[in-house]
Design a protein around this motif. Structure first.
Motif, PDB file in Angstrom:
ATOM      1  N   GLU A   1       0.822  -1.210   0.000  1.00 25.33           N
ATOM      2  CA  GLU A   1       0.000   0.000   0.000  1.00 25.33           C
ATOM      3  C   GLU A   1       0.857   1.261   0.000  1.00 25.33           C
ATOM      4  N   LYS A   2       1.999   1.209   0.688  1.00 27.42           N
ATOM      5  CA  LYS A   2       2.879   2.371   0.787  1.00 27.42           C
ATOM      6  C   LYS A   2       3.565   2.712  -0.538  1.00 27.42           C
ATOM      7  N   MET A   3       3.673   1.721  -1.440  1.00 28.83           N
ATOM      8  CA  MET A   3       4.374   1.958  -2.692  1.00 28.83           C
ATOM      9  C   MET A   3       3.698   3.020  -3.561  1.00 28.83           C
ATOM     10  N   ALA A   4       2.420   3.286  -3.306  1.00 23.60           N
ATOM     11  CA  ALA A   4       1.698   4.287  -4.086  1.00 23.60           C
ATOM     12  C   ALA A   4       1.638   5.636  -3.377  1.00 23.60           C
ATOM     13  N   ASP A   5       2.136   5.728  -2.143  1.00 21.12           N
ATOM     14  CA  ASP A   5       2.068   6.980  -1.393  1.00 21.12           C
ATOM     15  C   ASP A   5       2.992   8.035  -2.012  1.00 21.12           C
ATOM     16  N   PRO A   6       2.513   9.270  -2.177  1.00 16.92           N
ATOM     17  CA  PRO A   6       3.353  10.340  -2.734  1.00 16.92           C
ATOM     18  C   PRO A   6       4.667  10.557  -1.990  1.00 16.92           C
ATOM     19  N   PRO A   7       4.701  10.549  -0.633  1.00 16.91           N
ATOM     20  CA  PRO A   7       5.984  10.749   0.051  1.00 16.91           C
ATOM     21  C   PRO A   7       7.006   9.650  -0.272  1.00 16.91           C
ATOM     22  N   VAL A   8       6.521   8.423  -0.416  1.00 12.11           N
ATOM     23  CA  VAL A   8       7.420   7.309  -0.730  1.00 12.11           C
ATOM     24  C   VAL A   8       7.974   7.462  -2.140  1.00 12.11           C
ATOM     25  N   ARG A   9       7.103   7.750  -3.082  1.00 10.28           N
ATOM     26  CA  ARG A   9       7.532   7.913  -4.466  1.00 10.28           C
ATOM     27  C   ARG A   9       8.480   9.114  -4.605  1.00 10.28           C
ATOM     28  N   ALA A  10       8.186  10.170  -3.846  1.00 10.38           N
ATOM     29  CA  ALA A  10       9.045  11.359  -3.893  1.00 10.38           C
ATOM     30  C   ALA A  10      10.428  11.049  -3.336  1.00 10.38           C
ATOM     31  N   PHE A  11      10.480  10.226  -2.271  1.00 11.09           N
ATOM     32  CA  PHE A  11      11.776   9.868  -1.685  1.00 11.09           C
ATOM     33  C   PHE A  11      12.639   9.122  -2.690  1.00 11.09           C
ATOM     34  N   TYR A  12      12.065   8.106  -3.349  1.00 12.81           N
ATOM     35  CA  TYR A  12      12.863   7.317  -4.287  1.00 12.81           C
ATOM     36  C   TYR A  12      13.235   8.121  -5.527  1.00 12.81           C
ATOM     37  N   ALA A  13      12.380   9.044  -5.931  1.00 13.29           N
ATOM     38  CA  ALA A  13      12.714   9.912  -7.057  1.00 13.29           C
ATOM     39  C   ALA A  13      13.888  10.812  -6.700  1.00 13.29           C
ATOM     40  N   LYS A  14      13.868  11.347  -5.480  1.00  7.79           N
ATOM     41  CA  LYS A  14      14.959  12.210  -5.023  1.00  7.79           C
ATOM     42  C   LYS A  14      16.242  11.415  -4.855  1.00  7.79           C
ATOM     43  N   LEU A  15      16.127  10.185  -4.363  1.00  2.15           N
ATOM     44  CA  LEU A  15      17.304   9.333  -4.194  1.00  2.15           C
ATOM     45  C   LEU A  15      17.925   9.015  -5.551  1.00  2.15           C
ATOM     46  N   GLU A  16      17.088   8.810  -6.555  1.00  2.00           N
ATOM     47  CA  GLU A  16      17.578   8.515  -7.902  1.00  2.00           C
ATOM     48  C   GLU A  16      18.399   9.682  -8.454  1.00  2.00           C
ATOM     49  N   GLU A  17      17.998  10.897  -8.106  1.00  2.00           N
ATOM     50  CA  GLU A  17      18.661  12.091  -8.632  1.00  2.00           C
ATOM     51  C   GLU A  17      19.837  12.546  -7.767  1.00  2.00           C
ATOM     52  N   TYR A  18      19.917  12.018  -6.557  1.00  2.00           N
ATOM     53  CA  TYR A  18      20.927  12.506  -5.612  1.00  2.00           C
ATOM     54  C   TYR A  18      22.340  12.183  -6.076  1.00  2.00           C
ATOM     55  N   GLU A  19      23.196  13.181  -6.050  1.00  2.00           N
ATOM     56  CA  GLU A  19      24.609  13.006  -6.377  1.00  2.00           C
ATOM     57  C   GLU A  19      25.448  13.654  -5.284  1.00  2.00           C
ATOM     58  N   PRO A  20      26.199  12.867  -4.533  1.00  2.00           N
ATOM     59  CA  PRO A  20      27.037  13.454  -3.470  1.00  2.00           C
ATOM     60  C   PRO A  20      28.102  14.361  -4.072  1.00  2.00           C
ATOM     61  N   LYS A  21      28.342  15.478  -3.426  1.00  2.00           N
ATOM     62  CA  LYS A  21      29.339  16.416  -3.913  1.00  2.00           C
ATOM     63  C   LYS A  21      30.707  16.104  -3.311  1.00  2.00           C
ATOM     64  N   THR A  22      31.744  16.480  -4.029  1.00  2.00           N
ATOM     65  CA  THR A  22      33.103  16.330  -3.507  1.00  2.00           C
ATOM     66  C   THR A  22      33.269  17.235  -2.289  1.00  2.00           C
ATOM     67  N   PRO A  23      33.772  16.701  -1.180  1.00  2.00           N
ATOM     68  CA  PRO A  23      33.933  17.537   0.018  1.00  2.00           C
ATOM     69  C   PRO A  23      34.713  18.812  -0.284  1.00  2.00           C
ATOM     70  N   SER A  24      34.236  19.921   0.284  1.00  2.00           N
ATOM     71  CA  SER A  24      34.863  21.211   0.038  1.00  2.00           C
ATOM     72  C   SER A  24      34.942  21.999   1.332  1.00  2.00           C
ATOM     73  N   LEU A  25      35.953  22.865   1.423  1.00  2.00           N
ATOM     74  CA  LEU A  25      36.071  23.718   2.607  1.00  2.00           C
ATOM     75  C   LEU A  25      35.008  24.806   2.612  1.00  2.00           C
ATOM     76  N   ASP A  26      34.463  25.091   1.427  1.00  2.00           N
ATOM     77  CA  ASP A  26      33.511  26.199   1.308  1.00  2.00           C
ATOM     78  C   ASP A  26      32.059  25.744   1.335  1.00  2.00           C
ATOM     79  N   LEU A  27      31.794  24.588   0.677  1.00  2.00           N
ATOM     80  CA  LEU A  27      30.407  24.147   0.547  1.00  2.00           C
ATOM     81  C   LEU A  27      30.209  22.805   1.239  1.00  2.00           C
ATOM     82  N   PRO A  28      29.228  22.695   2.116  1.00  2.00           N
ATOM     83  CA  PRO A  28      28.934  21.394   2.738  1.00  2.00           C
ATOM     84  C   PRO A  28      28.338  20.442   1.719  1.00  2.00           C
TER      85      PRO A  28
END
Length: 245
Positions: free
Chosen positions: A180-207
């Motif tokens: 039932e949770k697989m159709a919930d908007p928050p769940v779908r939004a989480f996996y969509a965001k995870l798909e797009e997430y790209e970790p940035k190279t650590p920097s002294l200026d930007l977290p």
């Protein structure tokens, strides 16, 4: 005149003794093989718990666990043993894939595809024990969900809920909730965001950008595998842990 019926053949006592002895020997050999396999299971779990990579390119503990249980699966032909070893090997590979999900998405996705296929094959293996097929099917749903294949994950969860509604009510209930949770908007939004997430190279200026926060989804019945805790003993009978030769 009609032919006379043949007299019943007398049993050869020696033959009966040989047959009984042979059956007894085979049963004893099967018991010893099963006993020794469980010892190998426990030794493998201990090997994984004590494993420490000695080189930079050495496999991780989770990769080592998958290979260690592959060895057991290859060493035994009895389906009850080999299928359990394959399930445990796939569990380790699933955990390995999840550990890469945020920082190495492409590698994680490739590994998850293999994990999904492995769980699927185990769930359809008619020679495997029912509890192995059940766990493999549910875990396939988890792996599909982890990869972001929510529609397919929902189908697998629904299959688990339907198939085990009577045989395992707890698992069926949780599988139904996850479906039932697989159709919930928050769940779908989480996996969509995870798909797009790209970790940035650590920097002294930007977290570094924060990884997305998982939504509230009902957890599967606890097996201890998530923490890496050895649970092979849950699959095993109470045996004297001295290997028989």
């Amino acid at each position: 005149p009609p032919p006379l019926p043949l007299a019943p053949r007398a049993r050869d006592p020696g033959l009966v003794v040989v047959v009984v002895a042979s059956v007894g020997y085979l049963n004893q050999a099967a018991r010893l093989e099963t006993h020794n396999a469980w010892i190998d299971f426990l030794n493998a779990e201990n090997d994984v718990a004590q494993y420490r990579p000695q080189a930079e390119d050495a496999p991780s503990a989770l990769e080592f666990g998958g290979k260690r249980f592959d060895e057991i699966a290859a060493a035994y032909t009895e389906p009850q043993i080999s299928s359990r070893a394959k399930l445990r090997a796939t569990d380790y590979r699933f955990e390995d894939a999840k550990s890469l999900l945020v920082n190495d998405r492409a590698n994680a996705s490739e590994k998850l595809t293999k994990v999904i296929d492995s769980y699927g094959a185990l769930s359809q293996n008619e020679n495997a024990p029912e509890d192995v097929r059940k766990q493999a099917l549910y875990s396939q749903g988890l792996a599909l969900e982890t990869r972001g294949s929510l529609t397919k994950a929902k189908e697998v969860y629904e299959k688990v809920a339907s198939k085990y509604e009577v045989l395992d009510k707890e698992l069926a209930f949780v599988a139904k909730q996850r479906a039932e949770k697989m159709a919930d908007p928050p769940v779908r939004a989480f996996y969509a965001k995870l798909e797009e997430y790209e970790p940035k190279t650590p920097s002294l200026d930007l977290p570094d950008a924060a990884a997305p926060t998982p939504p509230d989804i009902p957890l599967p019945p606890s097996t201890g595998k998530e923490s890496g805790e050895s649970k092979a003993s849950d699959l095993l009978p109470d045996l004297n842990l001295e290997k028989v030769t």
